[in-house]
Every structure is written in structure tokens, then in C-alpha cells.
Write an enzyme that holds these catalytic residues in place. Structure first.
Site, PDB file in Angstrom:
ATOM      1  N   GLY A 153       0.822  -1.200   0.000  1.00 51.48           N
ATOM      2  CA  GLY A 153       0.000   0.000   0.000  1.00 51.48           C
ATOM      3  C   GLY A 153       0.858   1.251   0.000  1.00 51.48           C
ATOM      4  N   CYS A 154       0.233   2.381  -0.302  1.00 52.43           N
ATOM      5  CA  CYS A 154       0.980   3.640  -0.413  1.00 52.43           C
ATOM      6  C   CYS A 154       1.511   4.104   0.946  1.00 52.43           C
ATOM      7  CB  CYS A 154       0.116   4.709  -1.066  1.00 52.43           C
ATOM      8  SG  CYS A 154      -1.532   4.911  -0.355  1.00 52.43           S
ATOM      9  N   TYR A 155       0.652   4.116   1.960  1.00 47.01           N
ATOM     10  CA  TYR A 155       1.116   4.483   3.298  1.00 47.01           C
ATOM     11  C   TYR A 155       2.172   3.500   3.828  1.00 47.01           C
ATOM     12  CZ  TYR A 155      -2.768   7.874   4.078  1.00 47.01           C
ATOM     13  OH  TYR A 155      -3.645   8.934   4.031  1.00 47.01           O
TER      14      TYR A 155
END
Length: 334
Positions: A153-155
Site C-alpha cells: 500500500g501507499c502508506y
């Protein structure tokens, strides 16, 4: 040449993957697909994303038969909903494709995680166990061997890249959990219109407090607990993460700097700051993760920045493909 298919090509992330692959010298972009129920089915890709007019003018084909779609395809990128990736990845894999999944469907090797955080029962445990976690700078050897790569995921990408070198060198006092406060632009919510990501409605605000699905992804792959609070900002793209940690007694700024240099000196998509900390404008539109830090006594603040659609999704997926097939890591990205 790798015959390559993108499923979910109408969304922001799928569009970025298409743009990278179109200029990749070892890739033939064989097709762009969307759900058979999508209102975008049958449209031209560059109608939806006019910045690619004359560059990617392929039609968005409806995905009606996965087995048929897999014919003569070497590589599939899934920019699809978690449940969709869960269902269709095994079919593409059974047909001999290598799959890069940008959803969360295969990121954590714990079936209970999916029932709790994603709201569906994970039934493909064999593939879940075989999936390589695609944190490119840290998982290259596993990526090279895998047929299913779960792109983080991006986070989690910016959080792990910021923390992992220090944890590997045992520099942090993990009795005090690292506190990650991260702000993302509204593109992270996807292209589909919603009141919650309507630009005029968005104000800077936290969400998913203590229950966001990226917290266990981060904690699982770091091997330590963290407090993670995401925020939605009223800008289109990018993530800025400010991470507060406590150092072990006696740890110096020089040791911190050396741990980052040791981890990333040969990693071209992580840029380290010798002075100051990054801002979003340094990374938006680029495939980099930028990291800087400041120390005061035993307290450490790390700032990491990335484009959520690129290093946080599409660029990392293509980076993983380059690693998997033995190409230069940054090919088509820079």
C-alpha cells in the site's frame, strides 16, 4: 517482449501503470481491461486520461472471461478492488501469467486479517503463502522468484522505507511505538466520485483512527507495533509521513545517517536528505521516496514523502516487474 495486460486500467493507478509500460522497451502493452459492468468499458483510454492522447490510445475492453483474457499474456497488473484481485489472480496464475497485484488481497499472510480489515473471507491460502511482498528495496530476492507479487500500500511503502533501516540496525526503543502521522491527497481514494473525496468537501482531517487496514500491514512487515494515523488532505496526490520515534540510549545522529546510507546507497528510487526534510513538491509526479530526519536527544523525527500513485503504487509495481525479470530497476521509470 513481455505481453502485458492491465486490469483496472481506467483508474488513476492503472493509468499510471499504462503510461510506464507504454514506454518500457521490453513490454508489449497487449490490452487494457475494466470490469464488464464498468461504464468505461468500450471507451478509449485517452478519452478518460487525455494527457496520454497519442501515447496510449487503446480501448478499455470489458473483462468477461479471465481464462480467455490470459491467452498469450506473460504479465498481468491488477489495479482492481481487493475482492476482485482475490478472485481473479489465481485464474491468471493458473494460465501461466506472472501477476503484480496492486490491491491488498495478498499482502499479509494471515487469513484472519482479511476478515477483520477487508471484510471478506480469504479462500486462496496457497497463493497467499506463495505471494512475495513487493517492497522493492527490501524484498528483491523474493520478488525474483515469485509469480505473485503483492505490491504494498501507499502508506505502508513510505512508512516502512522510513523505519526499516533503523529497526534492522536495532537503533529504536520499540517499547515506545513509532507514531506515524501521514497525509495523503484525494487520489488515494480512487477515481470513482464520492462525497468523501469530493475536492470541495475535503478538509484536512484524520480518518481510520486505530483501525485503518494499513496499520497491521505496516506492523506485520516491520515486525514491530506502530501507531498509524492517516489524514486526508485537500490536494490531489502525494503522501507526507511524519514519524516520531524514541532512540535507544547513546544512539547518535551519525549512526542514524549511516544506517540509511547502508540501506539505500545502491537503491536509486530512495533519496536521502543530508540537510532538512522533504516536501511533497519534491516527489509529486516522480517515482522516488524521499527521506530526511532530525534528532534531539533520544527523540527522532523522520519525514518521508512519495507520490501515492507512483512510488506508492504504479512505479513500485513496475519496479518490481523490472526486478522480477532482471531488467534495470528504474527502466521506464526515469
Amino acid at each position: 517482449m513481455l505481453n502485458t495486460l492491465i486490469v483496472g486500467a481506467s483508474g488513476y493507478t492503472g493509468a499510471e501503470v499504462a503510461a510506464y509500460l507504454q514506454r518500457h522497451p521490453h513490454v508489449h502493452l497487449s490490452g487494457l481491461m475494466v470490469s464488464s459492468e464498468s461504464s468505461d468499458a468500450g471507451k478509449c483510454f485517452s478519452e478518460l486520461h487525455p494527457q496520454y492522447k497519442g501515447i496510449v490510445d487503446l480501448p478499455l475492453q470489458p473483462l468477461t472471461d479471465v481464462t480467455e483474457a490470459a491467452k498469450d499474456i506473460d504479465v498481468v497488473f491488477l489495479a482492481t478492488a481487493h475482492e476482485v484481485s482475490h478472485d481473479i489472480a489465481p485464474i491468471f496464475l493458473a494460465e501461466g501469467c506472472t501477476v503484480f497485484d496492486l490491491s491488498g488481497a495478498y499482502r499479509v499472510q494471515n487469513t484472519q486479517f482479511y476478515a477483520k480489515y477487508y471484510g471478506f473471507e480469504h479462500k486462496n491460502t496457497a497463493w497467499l503463502e506463495q505471494a512475495a511482498y513487493g517492497l522493492a528495496e527490501w524484498q528483491a530476492e523474493k520478488i525474483k522468484q515469485a509469480r505473485l507479487i503483492a505490491v504494498p500500500g501507499c502508506y505502508p511503502t513510505v512508512s516502512q522505507l522510513s523505519l526499516k533501516p533503523l529497526l534492522e540496525q536495532n537503533l529504536l526503543d520499540t517499547e515506545h511505538w513509532p507514531v506515524i502521522n501521514a497525509v495523503s491527497g484525494v487520489s488515494g481514494a480512487g477515481r470513482k466520485a464520492s462525497i468523501t473525496n469530493n475536492f470541495c468537501e475535503v478538509s484536512l482531517q484524520p480518518y481510520g483512527i486505530f483501525n485503518h487496514r494499513h496499520q497491521p500491514e505496516i506492523a506485520t512487515h516491520l515486525g514491530t507495533e506502530v501507531i498509524f494515523t492517516p489524514h486526508l488532505g485537500n490536494f490531489s496526490r502525494g503522501i507526507l509521513a511524519t514519524i516520531t520515534c524514541k532512540l535507544k540510549p547513546g544512539v547518535t545522529e551519525a549512526q542514524i545517517r549511516e544506517s540509511y546510507q547502508q540501506a539505500y546507497h545502491d537503491k536509486p528510487l530512495v533519496r536521502l536528505y543530508s540537510k532538512g526534510v522533504p516536501a511533497l513538491k519534491a516527489v509529486v509526479g516522480s517515482p522516488f521516496c524521499d527521506i530526511g530526519f532530525a534528532v534531539q536527544g533520544q527523540h527522532l523525527i523522520i519525514v518521508g514523502a512519495e507520490d501515492n500513485l507512483l512510488k506508492g503504487a504504479a512505479a513500485q509495481a513496475v519496479q518490481c516487474m523490472n526486478i522480477r525479470f532482471g531488467y534495470e530497476e528504474t527502466l521506464a521509470l526515469l
